[in-house]
Design a protein around this motif. Sequence first.
Motif, PDB file in Angstrom:
ATOM      1  N   ASN A  15      68.730 -87.817  36.389  1.00 43.95           N
ATOM      2  CA  ASN A  15      68.165 -86.737  36.558  1.00 43.95           C
ATOM      3  C   ASN A  15      67.367 -86.214  35.219  1.00 43.95           C
ATOM      4  N   TYR A  16      66.080 -86.218  35.175  1.00 37.91           N
ATOM      5  CA  TYR A  16      65.537 -85.569  34.000  1.00 37.91           C
ATOM      6  C   TYR A  16      66.166 -84.384  33.538  1.00 37.91           C
ATOM      7  N   ASP A  17      66.201 -83.385  34.487  1.00 37.42           N
ATOM      8  CA  ASP A  17      66.884 -82.100  34.024  1.00 37.42           C
ATOM      9  C   ASP A  17      68.216 -81.836  33.614  1.00 37.42           C
ATOM     10  N   ASN A  18      68.836 -83.074  33.472  1.00 37.89           N
ATOM     11  CA  ASN A  18      70.234 -82.968  33.302  1.00 37.89           C
ATOM     12  C   ASN A  18      70.311 -82.958  31.448  1.00 37.89           C
ATOM     13  N   TYR A  19      69.253 -83.396  31.010  1.00 35.49           N
ATOM     14  CA  TYR A  19      69.310 -83.422  29.637  1.00 35.49           C
ATOM     15  C   TYR A  19      68.450 -82.243  28.779  1.00 35.49           C
ATOM     16  N   ASP A  20      69.588 -82.013  27.835  1.00 38.44           N
ATOM     17  CA  ASP A  20      69.128 -80.727  26.859  1.00 38.44           C
ATOM     18  C   ASP A  20      68.432 -81.111  25.712  1.00 38.44           C
ATOM     19  N   TYR A  21      68.368 -82.417  25.273  1.00 36.01           N
ATOM     20  CA  TYR A  21      67.720 -82.816  23.907  1.00 36.01           C
ATOM     21  C   TYR A  21      66.729 -84.157  24.173  1.00 36.01           C
ATOM     22  N   TRP A  22      65.849 -84.018  23.668  1.00 34.15           N
ATOM     23  CA  TRP A  22      64.923 -85.340  23.839  1.00 34.15           C
ATOM     24  C   TRP A  22      64.464 -85.556  22.326  1.00 34.15           C
ATOM     25  N   GLY A  23      64.458 -87.015  22.165  1.00 35.19           N
ATOM     26  CA  GLY A  23      63.669 -87.701  21.208  1.00 35.19           C
ATOM     27  C   GLY A  23      62.066 -87.744  21.073  1.00 35.19           C
ATOM     28  N   GLN A  24      61.546 -88.091  20.172  1.00 33.12           N
ATOM     29  CA  GLN A  24      59.913 -88.305  20.119  1.00 33.12           C
ATOM     30  C   GLN A  24      59.472 -89.312  20.818  1.00 33.12           C
ATOM     31  N   GLY A  25      60.295 -90.234  21.017  1.00 35.72           N
ATOM     32  CA  GLY A  25      59.769 -91.700  21.576  1.00 35.72           C
ATOM     33  C   GLY A  25      59.301 -92.653  20.902  1.00 35.72           C
ATOM     34  N   THR A  26      59.565 -93.969  21.135  1.00 37.80           N
ATOM     35  CA  THR A  26      59.096 -94.974  20.497  1.00 37.80           C
ATOM     36  C   THR A  26      58.212 -96.264  21.539  1.00 37.80           C
TER      37      THR A  26
ATOM     38  N   GLN B 281      72.117 -77.525  18.520  1.00 38.07           N
ATOM     39  CA  GLN B 281      70.821 -78.287  18.586  1.00 38.07           C
ATOM     40  C   GLN B 281      71.499 -79.705  18.256  1.00 38.07           C
ATOM     41  N   VAL B 282      70.538 -80.454  18.887  1.00 38.99           N
ATOM     42  CA  VAL B 282      70.884 -82.023  18.507  1.00 38.99           C
ATOM     43  C   VAL B 282      69.472 -82.604  18.264  1.00 38.99           C
ATOM     44  N   GLN B 283      69.500 -83.258  17.108  1.00 33.74           N
ATOM     45  CA  GLN B 283      68.098 -83.956  16.912  1.00 33.74           C
ATOM     46  C   GLN B 283      68.276 -85.626  17.301  1.00 33.74           C
ATOM     47  N   LEU B 284      67.174 -86.106  17.847  1.00 29.31           N
ATOM     48  CA  LEU B 284      67.352 -87.298  18.152  1.00 29.31           C
ATOM     49  C   LEU B 284      66.165 -88.220  17.748  1.00 29.31           C
ATOM     50  N   VAL B 285      66.200 -89.284  16.912  1.00 31.80           N
ATOM     51  CA  VAL B 285      65.255 -90.146  16.714  1.00 31.80           C
ATOM     52  C   VAL B 285      65.174 -91.679  16.965  1.00 31.80           C
ATOM     53  N   GLU B 286      64.250 -92.025  17.602  1.00 32.17           N
ATOM     54  CA  GLU B 286      64.196 -93.361  18.285  1.00 32.17           C
ATOM     55  C   GLU B 286      63.749 -94.394  17.446  1.00 32.17           C
ATOM     56  N   SER B 287      63.949 -95.526  17.345  1.00 32.98           N
ATOM     57  CA  SER B 287      63.248 -96.557  16.452  1.00 32.98           C
ATOM     58  C   SER B 287      63.397 -98.143  17.163  1.00 32.98           C
ATOM     59  N   GLY B 288      62.810 -98.847  16.753  1.00 29.90           N
ATOM     60  CA  GLY B 288      62.823-100.233  17.235  1.00 29.90           C
ATOM     61  C   GLY B 288      61.777-100.648  17.993  1.00 29.90           C
ATOM     62  N   GLY B 289      60.976 -99.877  18.660  1.00 31.06           N
ATOM     63  CA  GLY B 289      59.785-100.203  19.501  1.00 31.06           C
ATOM     64  C   GLY B 289      58.747-101.162  18.738  1.00 31.06           C
ATOM     65  N   GLY B 290      57.832-101.822  19.596  1.00 30.37           N
ATOM     66  CA  GLY B 290      57.070-102.519  18.986  1.00 30.37           C
ATOM     67  C   GLY B 290      56.079-103.186  20.002  1.00 30.37           C
ATOM     68  N   LEU B 291      55.390-104.297  19.532  1.00 33.15           N
ATOM     69  CA  LEU B 291      54.694-105.234  20.529  1.00 33.15           C
ATOM     70  C   LEU B 291      55.541-106.576  20.541  1.00 33.15           C
ATOM     71  N   VAL B 292      55.707-107.019  21.949  1.00 32.89           N
ATOM     72  CA  VAL B 292      56.574-108.372  22.079  1.00 32.89           C
ATOM     73  C   VAL B 292      55.834-108.800  23.450  1.00 32.89           C
ATOM     74  N   GLN B 293      55.888-110.147  23.206  1.00 28.04           N
ATOM     75  CA  GLN B 293      55.283-111.328  24.490  1.00 28.04           C
ATOM     76  C   GLN B 293      56.459-111.009  25.666  1.00 28.04           C
ATOM     77  N   ALA B 294      55.831-111.239  26.573  1.00 29.98           N
ATOM     78  CA  ALA B 294      56.460-111.292  28.105  1.00 29.98           C
ATOM     79  C   ALA B 294      57.694-112.196  27.897  1.00 29.98           C
ATOM     80  N   GLY B 295      58.827-112.126  28.415  1.00 25.24           N
ATOM     81  CA  GLY B 295      60.061-112.713  28.143  1.00 25.24           C
ATOM     82  C   GLY B 295      60.838-112.397  26.913  1.00 25.24           C
TER      83      GLY B 295
END
Length: 124
Positions: free
Chosen positions: A107-118, A1-15
Motif C-alpha cells: 500500500n502506497y500510504d503505508n510509507y512515510d518517506y520516499w526517495g527521489q527515484g532512479t 526524518q529519513v532521507q533515502l537516496v536511490e542509485s543503480g538505474g540505467g539503460l539495459v537490454q531485455a534479458g
Amino acid sequence: QVQLVESGGGLVQAGGSLRLSCVASGRTFSNYAMGWFRQAPGKEREFAAVINRSGASTNYADSVKGRFTISRDNAKNTVYLHMNSLKPEDTAVYYCAAGQSYLRGSNYDNYDYWGQGTQVTVSS
C-alpha cells in the motif's frame, strides 16, 4: 526524518540485469519496513517489492515475482533490488520507501518517506 537516496538505474537490454541500491540516513533504518515501487510514464506508481525490518520476510508483485529480489543490509543502512530477466515493460522510475508496516507493504500510504527515484530503461 529519513532521507533515502536511490542509485543503480540505467539503460539495459531485455534479458539483462541491474541492481538498485537505496541508502538511508536519519532515523534508525532497522525500524522500518522497506519497499520498492515503480512508475512508468503515464501510469500510476505501483508496488514492486517489500522487505520487513529484519530482512527475514519479503513479498513481491506478481509482475516481478521470480525475477526481482529485495534484500537489505541493516549495518549499511541499505536496501537493494536485484532485477533479472528484465523486460521492456519494466521501464520506469524506481523509488524506495520506508514505512511502518510490512504487512501493508504493497500500500502506497503505508510509507512515510520516499526517495527521489532512479530511472530504469529496458530496450527491446
